[in-house]
Design a protein around this motif. Structure first.
Motif, PDB file in Angstrom:
ATOM      1  N   ALA A 230       2.607  10.412   6.498  1.00 56.41           N
ATOM      2  CA  ALA A 230       2.551  11.202   5.270  1.00 56.41           C
ATOM      3  C   ALA A 230       2.618  12.694   5.575  1.00 56.41           C
TER       4      ALA A 230
ATOM      5  N   LEU B 216      10.589  10.534   2.007  1.00 58.55           N
ATOM      6  CA  LEU B 216       9.628   9.571   1.474  1.00 58.55           C
ATOM      7  C   LEU B 216      10.000   8.118   1.810  1.00 58.55           C
TER       8      LEU B 216
ATOM      9  N   TYR C 118       8.544   7.156   5.082  1.00 60.87           N
ATOM     10  CA  TYR C 118       7.109   6.887   5.006  1.00 60.87           C
ATOM     11  C   TYR C 118       6.864   5.489   4.443  1.00 60.87           C
ATOM     12  N   ARG C 119       7.596   5.156   3.395  1.00 58.19           N
ATOM     13  CA  ARG C 119       7.423   3.850   2.761  1.00 58.19           C
ATOM     14  C   ARG C 119       7.773   2.705   3.713  1.00 58.19           C
TER      15      ARG C 119
ATOM     16  N   LYS D 199       5.096  15.571   3.990  1.00 55.29           N
ATOM     17  CA  LYS D 199       4.575  16.812   3.402  1.00 55.29           C
ATOM     18  C   LYS D 199       5.122  18.030   4.140  1.00 55.29           C
TER      19      LYS D 199
ATOM     20  N   HIS E  66      -2.865  19.368   8.325  1.00 54.86           N
ATOM     21  CA  HIS E  66      -2.787  19.640   6.897  1.00 54.86           C
ATOM     22  C   HIS E  66      -3.162  21.079   6.573  1.00 54.86           C
TER      23      HIS E  66
END
Length: 147
Positions: free
Chosen positions: A79, A69, A72-73, A83, A28
């Motif tokens: 995540a 996304l 990810y779901r 990103k 991150h």
């Protein structure tokens, strides 16, 4: 665009990919640093690192997030991977990000096919490798489909 920036972005992308291969996590701090640089350049020059303006950079970030996304779901991507795609979109701008994401999807598909052939279909793939590959192909391969 400064001539050194594509090479710095390439090193950044390779570093993120290597981290994902080693630790199975997207760092991150690397995403925050790249986004901060892009935002500082947008404020200072009105252009991101590769010349995209505010609207294109924002649309690129939204595109990267929106495209990945669902993965990810469905618990297919982490995540951090989503990103990373958004960060790549912010850095490249919407047109270049669309092409980079297409390359990334193709590379991720090849990685999944390789895992299936190796009889490891449930293996957790380092998706950052595909995203970095897509970014590098777009940076140094130039526009192929999208002008």
């Amino acid at each position: 665009m400064l001539p050194l920036l594509p090479w710095l972005l390439a090193l950044w992308a390779l570093g993120v990919a290597a981290w994902d291969v080693r630790y199975r996590r997207v760092p991150h701090a690397a995403l925050i640093a790249a986004a901060a640089v892009a935002l500082v350049l947008l404020v200072a020059r009105g252009q991101g690192p590769l010349g995209a303006g505010w609207a294109s950079s924002a649309a690129g970030a939204a595109l990267g997030l929106a495209l990945w996304l669902p993965g990810y779901r469905q618990h297919r991507l982490g995540a951090g991977d989503v990103k990373l795609a958004g960060c790549i979109g912010l850095l490249l701008g919407v047109a270049a990000a669309a092409e980079a994401m297409l390359y990334a999807a193709l590379l991720l598909g090849l990685m999944a096919a390789g895992a299936r052939l190796a009889r490891r279909p449930q293996a957790r793939l380092p998706a950052a490798v595909a995203f970095a590959g897509g970014m590098l192909l777009r940076l140094f391969g130039g526009p192929q489909w999208i002008g």
